[in-house]
Scaffold this active site. Structure first.
Site, PDB file in Angstrom:
ATOM      1  N   CYS A 193       0.951  -1.501  -0.141  1.00 58.77           N
ATOM      2  CA  CYS A 193      -0.059   0.240  -0.045  1.00 58.77           C
ATOM      3  C   CYS A 193       0.934   0.988  -0.171  1.00 58.77           C
ATOM      4  O   CYS A 193       0.476   2.167  -0.835  1.00 58.77           O
ATOM      5  CB  CYS A 193      -0.674  -0.015   1.282  1.00 58.77           C
ATOM      6  SG  CYS A 193      -2.257  -1.327   1.463  1.00 58.77           S
ATOM      7  N   SER A 194       1.988   1.362   0.784  1.00 57.11           N
ATOM      8  CA  SER A 194       2.979   2.440   0.864  1.00 57.11           C
ATOM      9  C   SER A 194       3.456   2.666  -0.446  1.00 57.11           C
ATOM     10  O   SER A 194       3.763   3.569  -1.117  1.00 57.11           O
ATOM     11  CB  SER A 194       3.817   2.142   2.073  1.00 57.11           C
ATOM     12  OG  SER A 194       3.100   2.231   3.212  1.00 57.11           O
TER      13      SER A 194
END
Length: 158
Positions: A49-50
């Site tokens: 996600c990052s």
């Protein structure tokens, strides 16, 4: 449940209002008149996600020149999203679909009820509030940045 698409594949985006990382309400219908990219992501502070949101931050200005507003949505609390945004340097809104848990992700058919988290699904919504493109990927697989660029180009090209 997401409405059935029209013959051209477009369908009305489900409206929502969620707090951003600062607790400010963001309502999708209030953004009508500009394209909006709604990016559902499973968890703040997770690796994939990052990486995805870091990539979106790098194209935020590029998409902004095309008038596209980016909204990233997870089931994390606004407090976790504020810390995440500050730690990563995100300049777009992170929205908390915290309670009722996953209600907005569910409306977009982008919620895994068994795991209690959003799926990796993104929706490019046009100026009239219609979904024009959807980008999805499986668990642990980042969505390709080029898919976003292609969708934005298709939407904003005359």
């Amino acid at each position: 449940m997401t409405p059935s698409p029209a013959a051209d594949g477009r369908y009305p985006a489900p409206d929502f209002e969620l707090p951003n990382q600062f607790g400010e309400p963001v309502r999708l219908s209030a953004l009508q008149g500009q394209p909006v990219l709604v990016v559902f992501f499973p968890f703040a502070f997770s690796g994939v996600c990052s990486g995805e949101l870091d990539e979106l931050e790098t194209v935020r200005e590029e998409f902004g020149r095309d008038g596209v507003r980016m909204l990233a949505v997870s089931c994390d609390s606004k407090y976790a999203l504020r810390a995440y945004s500050q730690a990563r340097g995100y300049s777009f809104d992170l929205l908390a679909d915290f309670w009722p848990h996953g209600r907005v992700a569910s409306a977009y058919e982008a919620f895994d009820a068994d795991l209690g988290r959003p799926l990796r699904a993104s929706f490019l919504i046009d100026e009239q509030g219609l979904v024009r493109s959807v980008v999805r990927s499986g668990a642990g697989t980042p969505r390709p940045l080029q898919a976003y660029r292609d969708a934005v180009r298709e939407l904003t090209s005359p």
